[in-house]
Design a protein around this motif. Structure first.
Motif, PDB file in Angstrom:
ATOM      1  N   LEU A 249      -6.869   2.020   5.485  1.00 40.04           N
ATOM      2  CA  LEU A 249      -7.251   0.916   4.602  1.00 40.04           C
ATOM      3  C   LEU A 249      -6.732  -0.412   5.147  1.00 40.04           C
ATOM      4  O   LEU A 249      -7.458  -1.415   5.158  1.00 40.04           O
ATOM      5  CB  LEU A 249      -6.699   1.159   3.195  1.00 40.04           C
ATOM      6  N   LEU A 250      -5.486  -0.425   5.619  1.00 39.93           N
ATOM      7  CA  LEU A 250      -4.923  -1.652   6.190  1.00 39.93           C
ATOM      8  C   LEU A 250      -5.779  -2.129   7.357  1.00 39.93           C
ATOM      9  O   LEU A 250      -6.134  -3.310   7.454  1.00 39.93           O
ATOM     10  CB  LEU A 250      -3.490  -1.411   6.651  1.00 39.93           C
ATOM     11  N   ASN A 251      -6.111  -1.224   8.259  1.00 38.74           N
ATOM     12  CA  ASN A 251      -6.890  -1.592   9.441  1.00 38.74           C
ATOM     13  C   ASN A 251      -8.278  -2.100   9.055  1.00 38.74           C
ATOM     14  O   ASN A 251      -8.798  -3.061   9.648  1.00 38.74           O
ATOM     15  CB  ASN A 251      -7.030  -0.389  10.378  1.00 38.74           C
ATOM     16  N   ARG A 252      -8.898  -1.444   8.068  1.00 42.94           N
ATOM     17  CA  ARG A 252     -10.245  -1.845   7.654  1.00 42.94           C
ATOM     18  C   ARG A 252     -10.218  -3.250   7.061  1.00 42.94           C
ATOM     19  O   ARG A 252     -11.078  -4.094   7.382  1.00 42.94           O
ATOM     20  CB  ARG A 252     -10.769  -0.861   6.606  1.00 42.94           C
ATOM     21  N   LEU A 253      -9.233  -3.535   6.223  1.00 43.84           N
ATOM     22  CA  LEU A 253      -9.151  -4.851   5.604  1.00 43.84           C
ATOM     23  C   LEU A 253      -8.750  -5.922   6.610  1.00 43.84           C
ATOM     24  O   LEU A 253      -9.187  -7.069   6.514  1.00 43.84           O
ATOM     25  CB  LEU A 253      -8.157  -4.825   4.436  1.00 43.84           C
TER      26      LEU A 253
ATOM     27  N   LEU B  99      -2.423   4.880  -3.421  1.00 39.29           N
ATOM     28  CA  LEU B  99      -3.530   5.656  -2.865  1.00 39.29           C
ATOM     29  C   LEU B  99      -3.297   7.156  -2.983  1.00 39.29           C
ATOM     30  O   LEU B  99      -2.179   7.640  -2.865  1.00 39.29           O
ATOM     31  CB  LEU B  99      -3.722   5.318  -1.378  1.00 39.29           C
ATOM     32  N   SER B 100      -4.411   7.859  -3.199  1.00 36.28           N
ATOM     33  CA  SER B 100      -4.417   9.314  -3.087  1.00 36.28           C
ATOM     34  C   SER B 100      -5.853   9.753  -2.856  1.00 36.28           C
ATOM     35  O   SER B 100      -6.796   9.076  -3.284  1.00 36.28           O
ATOM     36  CB  SER B 100      -3.861   9.987  -4.349  1.00 36.28           C
TER      37      SER B 100
ATOM     38  N   PHE C 180      -2.882  -0.776  -8.772  1.00 33.93           N
ATOM     39  CA  PHE C 180      -4.277  -0.379  -8.661  1.00 33.93           C
ATOM     40  C   PHE C 180      -4.288   1.068  -8.152  1.00 33.93           C
ATOM     41  O   PHE C 180      -3.663   1.370  -7.121  1.00 33.93           O
ATOM     42  CB  PHE C 180      -5.025  -1.259  -7.663  1.00 33.93           C
ATOM     43  N   LEU C 181      -4.993   1.938  -8.857  1.00 34.06           N
ATOM     44  CA  LEU C 181      -5.084   3.344  -8.451  1.00 34.06           C
ATOM     45  C   LEU C 181      -6.309   3.511  -7.559  1.00 34.06           C
ATOM     46  O   LEU C 181      -7.444   3.299  -8.003  1.00 34.06           O
ATOM     47  CB  LEU C 181      -5.176   4.242  -9.684  1.00 34.06           C
ATOM     48  N   ILE C 182      -6.071   3.875  -6.302  1.00 31.03           N
ATOM     49  CA  ILE C 182      -7.137   3.914  -5.299  1.00 31.03           C
ATOM     50  C   ILE C 182      -7.408   5.361  -4.897  1.00 31.03           C
ATOM     51  O   ILE C 182      -6.522   6.053  -4.363  1.00 31.03           O
ATOM     52  CB  ILE C 182      -6.744   3.101  -4.045  1.00 31.03           C
ATOM     53  N   LEU C 183      -8.639   5.816  -5.182  1.00 29.70           N
ATOM     54  CA  LEU C 183      -9.060   7.156  -4.782  1.00 29.70           C
ATOM     55  C   LEU C 183      -9.755   7.051  -3.428  1.00 29.70           C
ATOM     56  O   LEU C 183     -10.841   6.485  -3.319  1.00 29.70           O
ATOM     57  CB  LEU C 183     -10.003   7.756  -5.831  1.00 29.70           C
TER      58      LEU C 183
ATOM     59  N   ILE D 249       0.869  -1.182   0.000  1.00 31.93           N
ATOM     60  CA  ILE D 249       0.000   0.000   0.000  1.00 31.93           C
ATOM     61  C   ILE D 249       0.903   1.228   0.000  1.00 31.93           C
ATOM     62  O   ILE D 249       1.660   1.455   0.947  1.00 31.93           O
ATOM     63  CB  ILE D 249      -0.929   0.010   1.228  1.00 31.93           C
ATOM     64  N   LEU D 250       0.827   2.017  -1.062  1.00 30.83           N
ATOM     65  CA  LEU D 250       1.722   3.149  -1.251  1.00 30.83           C
ATOM     66  C   LEU D 250       0.926   4.439  -1.438  1.00 30.83           C
ATOM     67  O   LEU D 250      -0.242   4.405  -1.823  1.00 30.83           O
ATOM     68  CB  LEU D 250       2.602   2.932  -2.499  1.00 30.83           C
ATOM     69  N   GLY D 251       1.595   5.552  -1.180  1.00 27.41           N
ATOM     70  CA  GLY D 251       0.991   6.856  -1.417  1.00 27.41           C
ATOM     71  C   GLY D 251       1.629   7.911  -0.539  1.00 27.41           C
ATOM     72  O   GLY D 251       2.484   7.608   0.307  1.00 27.41           O
ATOM     73  N   ALA D 252       1.203   9.146  -0.727  1.00 25.73           N
ATOM     74  CA  ALA D 252       1.716  10.257   0.076  1.00 25.73           C
ATOM     75  C   ALA D 252       1.207  10.129   1.514  1.00 25.73           C
ATOM     76  O   ALA D 252       0.307   9.335   1.800  1.00 25.73           O
ATOM     77  CB  ALA D 252       1.278  11.584  -0.541  1.00 25.73           C
ATOM     78  N   PRO D 253       1.768  10.916   2.437  1.00 27.36           N
ATOM     79  CA  PRO D 253       1.268  10.889   3.813  1.00 27.36           C
ATOM     80  C   PRO D 253      -0.206  11.301   3.892  1.00 27.36           C
ATOM     81  O   PRO D 253      -0.682  12.122   3.093  1.00 27.36           O
ATOM     82  CB  PRO D 253       2.162  11.914   4.533  1.00 27.36           C
TER      83      PRO D 253
END
Length: 441
Positions: free
Chosen positions: A233-237, A303-304, A326-329, A222-226
């Motif tokens: 997302l990690l916790n939800r999954l 993620l963004s 996967f681009l996650i909005l 899982i990657l993205g800016a701060p």
């Protein structure tokens, strides 16, 4: 004469039933001693018996006993099984009683299976499959391991070995009996058979590489800016607070991992530090580890909370991974369909919107990449290395004009395939020579 070994063969206490297994030349004596000399049960027939302590003659437990005389047993030796109550005290009492019987000792790790291998009851691929089956956490892992443990892979390796032996036998005949010229069609058949084996092995090497995604699990970074919602997302999954969630940028400094069962595939999700330029040396190290995790991952969730960012160019470090991303909005609290034209997946870790669709798409990606690998036989690195060596040897045999040198290349291939199963039977080559050729007529 080898020792008789015993061990708890079922799960740890407490349990409804515990299975204690014995194997070796004194298994019958031990069974008779524990059952106070009563008549032996019929082979493979479950029989109720009182189990008696040989030192005190006191009752240990009442349980089911089974007798498997050699060679029709798992190890090929005399084997007895004691099915007793699964309390810790009952198990320990029976194990302690067995340890007082001469010639009996506790088994070492894997010793039952090692004896089965030594007795020819299993080959190495079946042994490895059994270990993987015991360790299997998901349905895909179970199916892959079960094929190995049940001998399906061994059957294929035997088929390959038989074909190699026939090729080698013709070459050996040409070397040892040069006065009997081999028909041209036999030499042509050898070439066709060699090329066919190389093609099959090449396919199975690739399939085996894909099987690593089943055995070892699929890695998803899982990657993205701060502050774009990576930890949320990690916790939800994960269904728990595995990662700290904070509005303070740079909270996540290290890689945090959780395991999921996604449609039968073991998936490791890795939450990573936010990607940004920073002068904080600790956070900088976190960014480096995040990019390392992305490079090692099979799939990447980028993620963004800004669609414009997602539609722009990816970080340079990920420029060669577009097919894996996967681009996650994020932070889209209303349920929206994924944008098929741009590949954006709108989600909300707060409300759960879009997560079902994302998980379904991830499962499809796993099935597409690794579904066929359930049929792999070269599931371990050593299998693939041995097949690659065998391929090289056969390819060299194709260009070798001297029968003796070509035979040596094929012999190398036979040895490499034999290394996989743990069975190298060069004597079978002579059997083929004398059964298929009229030599000395």
């Amino acid at each position: 004469m080898s020792d008789t070994i015993f061990a708890l063969g079922s799960g740890p206490a407490p349990a409804g039933v515990a299975v204690i297994r014995l194997s070796g030349p004194h298994a019958g004596t031990a069974l008779s001693t524990l059952t106070d000399g009563r008549p032996f049960p019929d082979p493979r027939v479950a029989t109720l018996r009182n189990l008696i302590d040989p030192t005190s003659s006191g009752l240990l437990d009442q349980g089911i006993v089974l007798w498997f005389p050699a060679p029709n047993s798992f190890t090929g030796e005399d084997v007895a099984e004691l099915h007793v109550h699964g309390g810790a005290a009952s198990i320990q009492a029976v194990l302690s009683a067995l340890s007082t019987i001469p010639g009996c000792r506790m088994a070492e790790a894997g010793e039952f299976t090692r004896r089965a291998f030594a007795a020819g009851r299993m080959n190495l691929t079946e042994v490895e499959g059994l270990a993987d089956l015991i360790a299997a956490e998901t349905d895909a892992q179970r199916r892959l391991a079960l094929r190995q443990a049940s001998g399906e892979g061994a059957d294929l390796y035997k088929n390959w070995t038989d074909r190699l032996v026939r090729i080698l036998a013709t070459l050996e005949a040409a070397v040892d009996f040069p006065e009997d010229d081999l028909p041209e069609q036999i030499l042509n058949r050898n070439e066709i058979d060699i090329r066919t084996l190389v093609e099959e092995w090449t396919q199975h090497i690739e399939l085996g590489r894909a099987s690593a995604g089943i055995r070892d699990g699929v890695r998803v970074a899982i990657l993205g800016a701060p502050n774009v919602g990576k930890s949320s997302l990690l916790n939800r999954l994960a269904g728990r607070d595995a990662a700290i969630v904070s509005e303070t940028a740079g909270t996540t400094r290290d890689v945090i991992e959780v395991r999921l069962d996604l449609g039968g595939y073991a998936v490791t999700l890795s939450d990573t530090a936010g990607l940004r330029e920073t002068e904080d040396r600790i956070e900088e190290e976190g960014v480096r580890r995040a990019l390392d995790a992305a490079r090692a991952a099979d799939l990447i969730l980028y993620l963004s909370d800004d669609a414009t960012v997602l539609r722009s160019a990816l970080p340079n470090a990920l420029s060669d991974r577009e097919g894996d991303i996967f681009l996650i909005l994020t932070k889209q609290d209303t349920e929206e369909e994924a944008d098929q034209t741009t590949g954006l997946y709108p989600i909300s870790s707060k409300t759960g919107a879009g997560l079902t669709q994302l998980l379904e798409r991830l499962e499809e990606a796993c099935q597409s990449r690794y579904g066929a690998a359930v049929a792999a036989v070269a599931v371990r690195a050593r299998h693939r290395e041995a097949l690659a060596e065998a391929c090289d040897a056969l390819e060299h045999a194709l260009i070798e004009r001297e029968f003796a040198l070509a035979a040596e290349d094929v012999r190398i291939a036979v040895t490499q395939v034999g290394r996989i199963t743990g069975r190298v039977d060069v004597e079978s080559i002579l059997d083929v020579v004398f059964s298929e050729f009229c030599i000395g007529k």
